[in-house]
Design a protein around this motif. Structure first.
Motif, PDB file in Angstrom:
ATOM      1  N   HIS A 105       1.028  -1.604   0.089  1.00  0.00           N
ATOM      2  CA  HIS A 105       0.396   0.308  -0.034  1.00  0.00           C
ATOM      3  C   HIS A 105       1.059   1.143  -0.367  1.00  0.00           C
ATOM      4  O   HIS A 105       1.790   1.410   0.398  1.00  0.00           O
ATOM      5  N   SER A 106       0.521   2.176  -0.597  1.00  0.00           N
ATOM      6  CA  SER A 106       0.809   3.253   0.019  1.00  0.00           C
ATOM      7  C   SER A 106       0.492   4.335   0.767  1.00  0.00           C
ATOM      8  O   SER A 106      -0.762   3.601   0.990  1.00  0.00           O
ATOM      9  N   GLY A 107       0.641   5.923   1.326  1.00  0.00           N
ATOM     10  CA  GLY A 107      -0.057   6.719   2.335  1.00  0.00           C
ATOM     11  C   GLY A 107       0.626   5.580   3.588  1.00  0.00           C
ATOM     12  O   GLY A 107       0.855   5.526   4.163  1.00  0.00           O
ATOM     13  N   PHE A 108      -0.641   6.165   4.415  1.00  0.00           N
ATOM     14  CA  PHE A 108      -0.371   5.556   6.067  1.00  0.00           C
ATOM     15  C   PHE A 108      -1.937   5.133   6.374  1.00  0.00           C
ATOM     16  O   PHE A 108      -3.293   5.043   5.456  1.00  0.00           O
ATOM     17  N   VAL A 109      -1.417   3.695   7.536  1.00  0.00           N
ATOM     18  CA  VAL A 109      -3.082   3.914   7.930  1.00  0.00           C
ATOM     19  C   VAL A 109      -3.238   4.932   9.502  1.00  0.00           C
ATOM     20  O   VAL A 109      -2.409   4.601  10.139  1.00  0.00           O
ATOM     21  N   THR A 110      -4.707   5.107   9.015  1.00  0.00           N
ATOM     22  CA  THR A 110      -4.317   5.673  10.816  1.00  0.00           C
ATOM     23  C   THR A 110      -5.179   4.992  12.171  1.00  0.00           C
ATOM     24  O   THR A 110      -5.210   3.631  11.437  1.00  0.00           O
ATOM     25  N   ALA A 111      -5.759   5.413  13.273  1.00  0.00           N
ATOM     26  CA  ALA A 111      -5.384   4.536  14.243  1.00  0.00           C
ATOM     27  C   ALA A 111      -7.431   4.447  14.622  1.00  0.00           C
ATOM     28  O   ALA A 111      -6.924   3.037  14.880  1.00  0.00           O
ATOM     29  N   ASP A 112      -7.507   4.491  13.256  1.00  0.00           N
ATOM     30  CA  ASP A 112      -9.647   3.725  13.433  1.00  0.00           C
ATOM     31  C   ASP A 112      -9.081   2.877  12.338  1.00  0.00           C
ATOM     32  O   ASP A 112     -10.595   2.411  11.962  1.00  0.00           O
ATOM     33  N   GLY A 113      -7.886   2.688  11.368  1.00  0.00           N
ATOM     34  CA  GLY A 113      -7.943   1.582  10.648  1.00  0.00           C
ATOM     35  C   GLY A 113      -7.839   1.712   9.098  1.00  0.00           C
ATOM     36  O   GLY A 113      -8.968   1.082   8.234  1.00  0.00           O
TER      37      GLY A 113
ATOM     38  N   GLY B 261      -4.454   6.117   2.039  1.00  0.00           N
ATOM     39  CA  GLY B 261      -3.500   5.492   0.303  1.00  0.00           C
ATOM     40  C   GLY B 261      -4.840   4.334  -0.799  1.00  0.00           C
ATOM     41  O   GLY B 261      -5.545   4.004  -0.327  1.00  0.00           O
ATOM     42  N   ASP B 262      -3.357   3.917  -1.607  1.00  0.00           N
ATOM     43  CA  ASP B 262      -4.110   2.807  -2.172  1.00  0.00           C
ATOM     44  C   ASP B 262      -3.846   1.352  -1.981  1.00  0.00           C
ATOM     45  O   ASP B 262      -2.448   1.611  -1.687  1.00  0.00           O
ATOM     46  N   ILE B 263      -4.502   0.744  -1.970  1.00  0.00           N
ATOM     47  CA  ILE B 263      -3.721  -1.155  -2.156  1.00  0.00           C
ATOM     48  C   ILE B 263      -3.642  -1.275  -3.360  1.00  0.00           C
ATOM     49  O   ILE B 263      -4.200  -0.816  -4.873  1.00  0.00           O
ATOM     50  N   ILE B 264      -1.900  -2.162  -3.627  1.00  0.00           N
ATOM     51  CA  ILE B 264      -1.915  -2.008  -4.469  1.00  0.00           C
ATOM     52  C   ILE B 264      -1.000  -3.342  -4.654  1.00  0.00           C
ATOM     53  O   ILE B 264      -0.189  -4.063  -4.154  1.00  0.00           O
TER      54      ILE B 264
ATOM     55  N   ARG C  62      -3.606  -8.237   9.184  1.00  0.00           N
ATOM     56  CA  ARG C  62      -2.492  -7.755  10.738  1.00  0.00           C
ATOM     57  C   ARG C  62      -2.469  -6.502  10.288  1.00  0.00           C
ATOM     58  O   ARG C  62      -1.437  -6.326  11.332  1.00  0.00           O
ATOM     59  N   ALA C  63      -2.015  -5.573   8.901  1.00  0.00           N
ATOM     60  CA  ALA C  63      -1.746  -4.952   9.272  1.00  0.00           C
ATOM     61  C   ALA C  63      -2.753  -2.876   9.443  1.00  0.00           C
ATOM     62  O   ALA C  63      -2.049  -2.434   9.546  1.00  0.00           O
ATOM     63  N   GLY C  64      -4.103  -3.207  10.255  1.00  0.00           N
ATOM     64  CA  GLY C  64      -4.430  -2.624  11.224  1.00  0.00           C
ATOM     65  C   GLY C  64      -5.307  -2.071   9.624  1.00  0.00           C
ATOM     66  O   GLY C  64      -6.315  -1.078  10.255  1.00  0.00           O
ATOM     67  N   ILE C  65      -5.278  -2.546   8.559  1.00  0.00           N
ATOM     68  CA  ILE C  65      -6.420  -1.632   8.070  1.00  0.00           C
ATOM     69  C   ILE C  65      -7.671  -2.442   7.448  1.00  0.00           C
ATOM     70  O   ILE C  65      -8.359  -3.578   7.592  1.00  0.00           O
ATOM     71  N   LYS C  66      -8.862  -1.007   8.147  1.00  0.00           N
ATOM     72  CA  LYS C  66     -10.381  -1.632   7.866  1.00  0.00           C
ATOM     73  C   LYS C  66     -11.165  -0.870   6.630  1.00  0.00           C
ATOM     74  O   LYS C  66     -12.310  -1.605   6.197  1.00  0.00           O
ATOM     75  N   ARG C  67     -10.249   0.415   6.306  1.00  0.00           N
ATOM     76  CA  ARG C  67     -11.159   0.702   5.538  1.00  0.00           C
ATOM     77  C   ARG C  67      -9.962   1.142   4.252  1.00  0.00           C
ATOM     78  O   ARG C  67      -9.073   1.841   5.267  1.00  0.00           O
TER      79      ARG C  67
END
Length: 468
Positions: free
Chosen positions: A95-103, A107-110, A142-147
């Motif tokens: 992914h690009s960008g960053f993951v916020t505290a709320d998941g 950025g983009d998933i690539i 695992r990376a904490g991505i929810k949205r």
């Protein structure tokens, strides 16, 4: 004295057997050439001693003919030599960008491909589409991505936008066997069509596709054929199109799944990954391919964090299915990968030129004897001599990887050999040990025969039976 006589007579005995075998092959080939099915056709047969390379028979051995799928043996051998039996393709998820505290991923998933022909295929345990989609979803979790606030981007740029070799027939490319290579090939770039026959002459109902291909427009013009007419369904589409025309007839007594090619495999992967994520509670709205973004001159940032790196099955496992099931798609992946790894432009013509140049330099085969346009043999414009094929197949017998190559060849007529068939073309190439123990390598091709293919095939088997 007895020992002297034995040593004196043994070469005469062996030579007599060799001459007998040669004569039998010659007679069988002459019968084939004189057969009524070959009045307007051309036949070629070359047979070598598989150990010494001695020419045992050559009938029109230097005549270039369309080889159909026997060309796969040359592509396979070249891939073994230039890529190695343990070669693998890598696909990364990042992914690009960053993951916020709320998941939320700002950025983009690539998903970035490198030309793996088996990604999502059901032929291997670890490549199945459901396993890979779950693997990538678990990596996001695992990376904490929810949205995903950005996009799902499938990076399909490595192989370029020319997905099909020149000369492939329009009638072929919409069907599963005419699927072209993609940097992100997915599920072998095919999907299934489930039909239900109606009354003869009326529409055959398209019940569904597997998997769901709702994003495509399928125009069903298929009618129901008479009993015994079988499958005459053809799909017509173009690369990157979203419309597929279905034409032809589906026999009233037929119960068969029809398979078509996917026009944009990278987009298809993005579609199914988004659906899988949504079912897993991860929301993503926008999907794009890198090809689309480049064509629209829309920049995107490369992945700054890699979440998963997946390696394909090894080359020898790819080649096993390539030859066993004659998967044209795999051959085109191999040709482009060969060009890539030889630091050439990643195109089919460049990959083909590498193949021709390699065997010309290694064995002295005239490049003009290998007038080929793809890696699978699907192009009717291909021309190669049977002598070139047997010289290459004989030369690889001593290679450490030969057992894997040999295992990949199917068995027809109780002989280990690759078959080939396209319109008015039948061919076989492989290995056989004769009844007197002589190891043989052979290639036989007929072009422009008349009459039924089953009858012509049996006549080729009659010739090849002489080698047993």
């Amino acid at each position: 004295m007895k020992r002297f006589l034995l040593l004196f007579l043994l070469p005469l005995f062996i030579n007599s057997h060799a001459q007998t075998l040669q004569r039998r092959i010659e007679q069988a080939f002459q019968r084939l050439e004189k057969d009524p099915q070959m009045i307007y056709g051309t036949a070629s047969l070359s047979v070598l001693n598989a150990v010494t390379g001695e020419v045992l028979f050559a009938g029109n051995g230097n005549t270039g003919l369309a080889p159909a799928s026997t060309l796969k043996t040359i592509t396979s051998a070249t891939a073994y030599v230039l890529l190695g039996k343990d070669f693998t393709w890598e696909t990364t998820l990042g992914h690009s960008g960053f993951v916020t505290a709320d998941g939320t991923l700002n950025g983009d998933i690539i998903i970035k491909g490198s030309g793996d022909p088996s990604l999502g295929s059901d032929r291997y345990d670890k490549t199945k589409s459901a396993l890979l989609l779950k693997r990538w979803t678990d990596a996001l979790t695992r990376a904490g991505i929810k949205r995903i606030a950005g996009r799902i981007i499938t990076d399909d740029r490595l192989f370029g936008t020319q997905t099909l070799p020149g000369g492939w027939p329009w009638q072929d490319i919409g069907n599963y066997y005419g699927a072209g290579p993609s940097t992100l090939t997915w599920r072998e770039n095919q999907f299934d069509l489930i039909f239900k026959a109606g009354r003869v002459g009326e529409t055959a109902v398209l019940l569904r596709t597997e998997p769901d291909m709702g994003y495509l427009k399928l125009v069903n013009e298929v009618t129901t054929g008479r009993q015994g007419t079988g499958d005459n369904v053809y799909a017509y589409s173009a690369p990157y199109s979203n419309t597929i025309y279905l034409r032809g007839t589906y026999g009233i007594d037929l119960k068969k799944t029809i398979s078509a090619s996917v026009p944009d495999p990278a987009l298809d992967l993005a579609q199914h990954f988004r659906s899988w994520l949504k079912a897993s509670g991860i929301n993503a709205e926008v999907i794009r391919t890198a090809r689309e973004l480049e064509s629209e001159k829309l920049p995107f940032q490369a992945a700054t964090k890699i979440l998963d790196s997946y390696a394909s099955p090894s080359l020898d496992k790819i080649i096993y299915w390539f030859n066993q099931k004659s998967i044209n798609l795999y051959g085109e992946h191999l040709v482009k990968t060969i060009a890539w790894k030889q630091a050439k432009e990643i195109t089919t013509p460049d990959g083909v030129d590498v193949i021709k140049t390699f065997w010309s330099q290694k064995l002295g085969i005239d490049k003009n004897a290998m007038n080929i346009y793809d890696g699978s043999g699907l192009s009717p414009a291909n021309r190669i001599t049977t002598m070139s094929i047997v010289q290459i197949l004989q030369s690889i017998k001593k290679e450490a990887w030969f057992s894997g190559f040999y295992e990949s060849l199917p068995v027809y007529n109780n002989m280990k050999m690759k078959s080939g068939s396209i319109s008015d073309v039948l061919a076989y190439a492989g290995y056989q040990t004769s009844s007197d123990g002589t190891p043989l390598v052979f290639s036989i091709i007929i072009n422009n025969y008349s009459g039924s293919s089953s009858s012509a095939r049996q006549k080729l088997f009659n010739v090849l039976d002489v080698l047993k």
